[in-house]
Write an enzyme that holds these catalytic residues in place. Structure first.
Site, PDB file in Angstrom:
ATOM      1  N   GLU A  30     -16.126  22.371 105.688  1.00 48.72           N
ATOM      2  CA  GLU A  30     -16.503  21.980 104.338  1.00 48.72           C
ATOM      3  C   GLU A  30     -15.253  21.605 103.568  1.00 48.72           C
ATOM      4  OE1 GLU A  30     -20.061  24.161 102.573  1.00 48.72           O
ATOM      5  OE2 GLU A  30     -18.792  25.735 103.367  1.00 48.72           O
ATOM      6  N   GLU A  31     -15.462  20.685 102.619  1.00 48.86           N
ATOM      7  CA  GLU A  31     -14.344  20.262 101.777  1.00 48.86           C
ATOM      8  C   GLU A  31     -13.772  21.413 100.957  1.00 48.86           C
ATOM      9  OE1 GLU A  31     -15.031  20.586  98.441  1.00 48.86           O
ATOM     10  OE2 GLU A  31     -17.078  21.172  98.968  1.00 48.86           O
ATOM     11  N   SER A  32     -14.570  22.460 100.762  1.00 50.44           N
ATOM     12  CA  SER A  32     -14.158  23.588  99.921  1.00 50.44           C
ATOM     13  C   SER A  32     -13.237  24.543 100.691  1.00 50.44           C
ATOM     14  CB  SER A  32     -15.388  24.326  99.405  1.00 50.44           C
ATOM     15  OG  SER A  32     -16.225  24.704 100.485  1.00 50.44           O
ATOM     16  N   SER A  49     -15.279  36.179  96.896  1.00 47.60           N
ATOM     17  CA  SER A  49     -14.517  35.136  97.579  1.00 47.60           C
ATOM     18  C   SER A  49     -13.223  34.766  96.853  1.00 47.60           C
ATOM     19  CB  SER A  49     -15.408  33.914  97.772  1.00 47.60           C
ATOM     20  OG  SER A  49     -14.759  32.976  98.559  1.00 47.60           O
ATOM     21  N   HIS A  50     -13.122  33.505  96.463  1.00 45.99           N
ATOM     22  CA  HIS A  50     -11.908  32.964  95.851  1.00 45.99           C
ATOM     23  C   HIS A  50     -11.864  33.237  94.356  1.00 45.99           C
ATOM     24  CE1 HIS A  50     -15.312  30.363  95.674  1.00 45.99           C
ATOM     25  NE2 HIS A  50     -14.802  29.792  94.605  1.00 45.99           N
ATOM     26  N   ARG A 102     -18.660  19.599  89.950  1.00 46.48           N
ATOM     27  CA  ARG A 102     -17.776  19.090  90.988  1.00 46.48           C
ATOM     28  C   ARG A 102     -18.074  17.608  91.196  1.00 46.48           C
ATOM     29  NH1 ARG A 102     -15.729  23.851  92.527  1.00 46.48           N
ATOM     30  NH2 ARG A 102     -17.012  25.538  93.343  1.00 46.48           N
ATOM     31  N   ASP A 107     -11.480  36.686 100.358  1.00 53.30           N
ATOM     32  CA  ASP A 107     -12.161  37.373 101.457  1.00 53.30           C
ATOM     33  C   ASP A 107     -11.822  36.804 102.828  1.00 53.30           C
ATOM     34  OD1 ASP A 107     -13.524  35.016 100.811  1.00 53.30           O
ATOM     35  OD2 ASP A 107     -15.419  35.757 101.607  1.00 53.30           O
ATOM     36  N   LYS A 162     -17.184  30.853 107.884  1.00 52.79           N
ATOM     37  CA  LYS A 162     -15.963  30.087 108.006  1.00 52.79           C
ATOM     38  C   LYS A 162     -14.814  31.072 108.135  1.00 52.79           C
ATOM     39  CE  LYS A 162     -15.667  29.144 103.037  1.00 52.79           C
ATOM     40  NZ  LYS A 162     -16.949  29.519 102.437  1.00 52.79           N
ATOM     41  N   ASP A 168      -8.020  32.863 101.248  1.00 51.85           N
ATOM     42  CA  ASP A 168      -8.562  33.264  99.941  1.00 51.85           C
ATOM     43  C   ASP A 168      -8.874  34.758  99.857  1.00 51.85           C
ATOM     44  OD1 ASP A 168     -10.753  33.264 101.634  1.00 51.85           O
ATOM     45  OD2 ASP A 168     -12.146  32.724 100.034  1.00 51.85           O
ATOM     46  N   LYS A 198     -23.032  40.050  99.488  1.00 54.94           N
ATOM     47  CA  LYS A 198     -23.740  39.073 100.314  1.00 54.94           C
ATOM     48  C   LYS A 198     -24.324  39.793 101.514  1.00 54.94           C
ATOM     49  CE  LYS A 198     -21.246  36.188 102.624  1.00 54.94           C
ATOM     50  NZ  LYS A 198     -20.584  35.069 103.269  1.00 54.94           N
ATOM     51  N   ASP A 247     -12.075  33.748 104.220  1.00 51.53           N
ATOM     52  CA  ASP A 247     -12.809  32.715 104.967  1.00 51.53           C
ATOM     53  C   ASP A 247     -12.326  31.304 104.661  1.00 51.53           C
ATOM     54  OD1 ASP A 247     -13.909  32.591 102.447  1.00 51.53           O
ATOM     55  OD2 ASP A 247     -15.984  32.905 103.082  1.00 51.53           O
ATOM     56  N   ARG A 248     -11.531  31.135 103.615  1.00 53.08           N
ATOM     57  CA  ARG A 248     -11.022  29.790 103.303  1.00 53.08           C
ATOM     58  C   ARG A 248      -9.597  29.628 103.817  1.00 53.08           C
ATOM     59  NH1 ARG A 248     -13.101  27.716  97.481  1.00 53.08           N
ATOM     60  NH2 ARG A 248     -15.265  28.327  97.754  1.00 53.08           N
ATOM     61  N   THR A 267     -24.215  21.993 100.963  1.00 51.72           N
ATOM     62  CA  THR A 267     -23.104  22.910 100.756  1.00 51.72           C
ATOM     63  C   THR A 267     -23.576  24.349 100.962  1.00 51.72           C
ATOM     64  OG1 THR A 267     -21.996  21.448  99.219  1.00 51.72           O
ATOM     65  CG2 THR A 267     -21.514  23.796  98.986  1.00 51.72           C
ATOM     66  N   THR A 321     -24.897  30.085  96.161  1.00 46.60           N
ATOM     67  CA  THR A 321     -24.422  29.423  97.384  1.00 46.60           C
ATOM     68  C   THR A 321     -24.056  30.452  98.440  1.00 46.60           C
ATOM     69  OG1 THR A 321     -23.468  27.693  95.982  1.00 46.60           O
ATOM     70  CG2 THR A 321     -22.782  27.714  98.275  1.00 46.60           C
ATOM     71  N   ARG A 369     -23.145  36.661  93.099  1.00 49.54           N
ATOM     72  CA  ARG A 369     -21.811  36.744  92.487  1.00 49.54           C
ATOM     73  C   ARG A 369     -21.950  36.758  90.987  1.00 49.54           C
ATOM     74  NH1 ARG A 369     -18.292  32.503  96.034  1.00 49.54           N
ATOM     75  NH2 ARG A 369     -18.726  33.581  97.982  1.00 49.54           N
TER      76      ARG A 369
HETATM   77  C1  G16 Z   1     -18.937  29.344  99.311  1.00 46.70           C
HETATM   78  C2  G16 Z   1     -19.816  28.870 100.425  1.00 46.70           C
HETATM   79  C3  G16 Z   1     -19.360  27.513 100.889  1.00 46.70           C
HETATM   80  C4  G16 Z   1     -19.285  26.556  99.728  1.00 46.70           C
HETATM   81  C5  G16 Z   1     -18.406  27.127  98.645  1.00 46.70           C
HETATM   82  C6  G16 Z   1     -18.403  26.289  97.389  1.00 46.70           C
HETATM   83  O1  G16 Z   1     -17.662  29.579  99.788  1.00 46.70           O
HETATM   84  O2  G16 Z   1     -19.805  29.751 101.513  1.00 46.70           O
HETATM   85  O3  G16 Z   1     -20.257  27.071 101.859  1.00 46.70           O
HETATM   86  O4  G16 Z   1     -18.791  25.326 100.150  1.00 46.70           O
HETATM   87  O5  G16 Z   1     -18.874  28.400  98.286  1.00 46.70           O
HETATM   88  O6  G16 Z   1     -19.683  26.289  96.866  1.00 46.70           O
HETATM   89  P1  G16 Z   1     -19.964  25.723  95.438  1.00 46.70           P
HETATM   90  O7  G16 Z   1     -19.501  24.290  95.481  1.00 46.70           O
HETATM   91  O8  G16 Z   1     -21.446  25.853  95.273  1.00 46.70           O
HETATM   92  O9  G16 Z   1     -19.163  26.516  94.443  1.00 46.70           O
HETATM   93  P2  G16 Z   1     -16.922  30.950  99.475  1.00 46.70           P
HETATM   94  O10 G16 Z   1     -15.571  30.807 100.084  1.00 46.70           O
HETATM   95  O11 G16 Z   1     -16.914  31.031  97.980  1.00 46.70           O
HETATM   96  O12 G16 Z   1     -17.775  31.997 100.108  1.00 46.70           O
END
Ligand code: G16
Length: 542
Positions: A362-364, A113-114, A495, A279, A375, A277, A126, A281-282, A343, A18, A22
């Site tokens: 995004e919901e995430s 990320s998170h 999910r 990095d 983001k 989070d 990335k 972005d959240r 997503t 995504t 990772r």
């Molecule tokens: C990444 C993507 C987001 C996505 C999220 C969750 O976020 O940049 O667009 O919504 O992962 O993705 P998944 O549901 O496939 O785990 P981040 O913050 O991890 O870079």
């Protein structure tokens, strides 16, 4: 300094997910693993000779070492300049900002990320393109294709650069400039938001807590929130980035941001709480004893955009498919275009470049705008501060008033983390197979209007992305969505997204899980979550 060509053997697991590649840290520490991925990326790109590359990360374990490798490989491959964040730090949105501001060819963001960090946790790389956003699928697919056949990579034998001192150095013909990681980003924020109004808000005694979760946003939040906006020192907690996030899980949600959540749901809670989070972005937005869902946050920001000087004319709103439709209602009311994408933030890039959308979410726990192409956690927090400074009402009052006006999209996501991949895949394939027959039938008193695997055609370049999540929509507008995460590193993460619209404001006081109970039960009935995963309940509910 000389350029070495090193023979290597391809790995078969370098497919970006995504959001980039990772994996577990030990995977990245295998000999040539980072080098192969970087060279595969360079081999997929054209026209970067003499151009600028941006490199930075969230400071997690492995960050500094990977940066040294990338800098030496960028020089060997002919980049003219490499911009590196001091200490190896650049939050993801700051990296996007720097790429755009300096017209760089692209950049590498090092982060998972998170996901937790450390020698036995997660790492990630990335590649972002010149618009500052994550590489689109055609680029990531080319990288993956190269990674499967790579036989050699190029690297210089230069000494490590001094990551901790700002300034220029040279590797052959390539200039390496170490820059302050915060300045450019802070400068951009000042142009978008009414800093004076926010300063006045803090002066009036408004209390805030920002939890940087021992991650990259700490230095940014201290400069912007405490120094520039005048919030008292101590407003930012856990503000020093650590290589393993203090052994924590830097995911700003109700489960993992426990220190913040405990304070915000206490008797003497501050007016406003937020977290970001690994990095940066959240974001998570909280009021005094109140949680704002990311989907509602996007809708609220859109509805109140005019509070912020930089958002007087928004063109449109985009959200990912599993994100609630709350923002669609605002778009309709404001006469704006709205888009539903798969997503992954990368799907917003074309829409923003074409100026079709200004705000995305995004919901995430991701919210952002066209100021960068990622983001942006701190941006969302500053937007909320700007709204609170302009409206002078509590977070809860603003949200409840919004629901009264637009209706409430009750929304929740249930994550089943680290489940057996085979079971999760069977759940998805069994469900998809029976979907056509479900349409028109009733489940627990609700008639199914549609059931499909979401597919998206990019309105700008016509590219098609299929298999983006199984959706079951009911005639009353409710829906359940199933996806397998593309960011997990162990087993599979299932999910389940659940949404129900409620127009009647007398019903808005209901507890979210109670309001969604029938849909949650229906999801298990139709997909056999417990049966396929062996889990009786989700790991995380947001
Ligand atoms: C990444 C993507 C987001 C996505 C999220 C969750 O976020 O940049 O667009 O919504 O992962 O993705 P998944 O549901 O496939 O785990 P981040 O913050 O991890 O870079």
């Amino acid at each position: 300094m000389s350029i070495k060509t090193v023979a290597t053997t391809a790995f078969d697991d370098q497919k970006p997910g995504t959001s980039g590649l990772r994996k577990r840290t030990p995977d990245f520490l295998r000999p040539h693993y980072v080098e192969n991925f970087i060279q595969s990326t360079f081999d997929s790109l054209e026209g970067f000779a003499g151009k600028t590359l941006v490199v930075g990360g969230d400071g997690r374990y492995g960050n500094r070492q990977a940066i040294q490798t990338i800098v030496k490989m960028a020089a060997a491959n002919g980049f003219g300049k490499v911009l590196v964040g001091q200490g190896g730090w650049l939050s993801t949105p700051a990296a996007s900002c720097v790429i755009r501001k300096y017209g760089a060819f692209g950049g590498f963001v090092l982060s998972a990320s998170h996901n937790p960090g450390g020698p036995n946790a997660d790492f990630g790389i990335k590649y972002n393109i010149g618009n500052g956003g994550p590489a689109p699928e055609k680029v990531t697919e080319a990288i993956y294709a190269h990674s499967k056949t790579i036989t050699e990579y190029k690297i210089t034998d230069a000494a490590d650069i001094d990551l901790d001192r700002c300034g220029n150095s040279q590797i052959g013909n390539t200039v390496v400039e170490v820059i302050d990681p915060v300045n450019d980003y802070a400068e951009l924020m000042k142009q978008l938001f009414d800093f004076e109004a926010i300063r006045a808000l803090f002066k009036s005694g408004f209390r805030m807590r920002f939890d940087a979760m021992h991650a990259i946003t700490g230095p940014y939040a201290k400069v912007i929130i405490e120094q520039q906006l005048g919030a008292p020192v101590g407003t930012v907690i856990n503000g020093i980035p650590s290589e393993d996030f203090n052994n924590g899980h830097p995911d700003p949600n109700l489960t993992y941001a426990e220190e913040l959540v405990a304070e915000m749901f206490s008797a003497n809670a501050p007016d406003f709480g937020a977290a970001s989070d690994g990095d940066g972005d959240r974001n998570m937005i909280l009021g005094n004893n109140f949680f704002v869902t990311p989907s509602d946050s996007l809708a609220l920001i859109a509805a109140n955009a005019k509070c912020a000087p930089g958002y007087q004319n928004i063109t449109g709103i985009a959200r990912s498919m599993p994100t609630s439709a709350a923002s669609d209602r605002v778009a309709a009311a404001l006469g704006l275009e709205c888009f539903e994408t798969p997503t992954g933030w990368k799907f917003f890039g074309n829409l923003m470049d074409a100026d079709r959308v200004t705000l995305c979410g995004e919901e995430s726990f991701g919210t952002g705008s066209n100021h960068v192409r990622e983001k942006d956690g701190l941006w969302a927090v500053l937007f909320w501060l700007n709204i609170l400074a302009a409206r002078k009402e509590s977070v809860e009052a603003i949200v409840r008033e919004h629901w009264a006006k637009y209706g409430r999209n009750f929304y929740s996501r249930h994550d089943y983390e680290g489940v057996d991949s085979a079971g999760a895949n069977t759940l998805m394939s069994d469900l998809e197979a029976k979907m056509p027959a479900l349409i028109g039938t009733a489940l627990n008193g609700m008639t199914i209007a549609y059931a499909d695997n979401f597919s998206y055609t990019d309105p700008i370049d016509g590219s098609v992305s299929t298999k983006q999540g199984l959706r079951i929509g009911f005639e009353d507008g409710s829906r359940i969505v199933f996806r397998l995460s593309g960011t997990g590193t162990q087993g599979a993460t299932l999910r389940l997204y659940v949404e129900r619209f409620e127009a009647d404001s007398a019903q808005h006081v209901q507890d979210t899980q109670a309001a969604l109970a029938n849909l949650i039960q229906t999801a298990d009935d139709v997909a056999g979550i417990k049966r396929h995963t062996g889990r009786t309940e989700p790991t995380v509910i947001t």
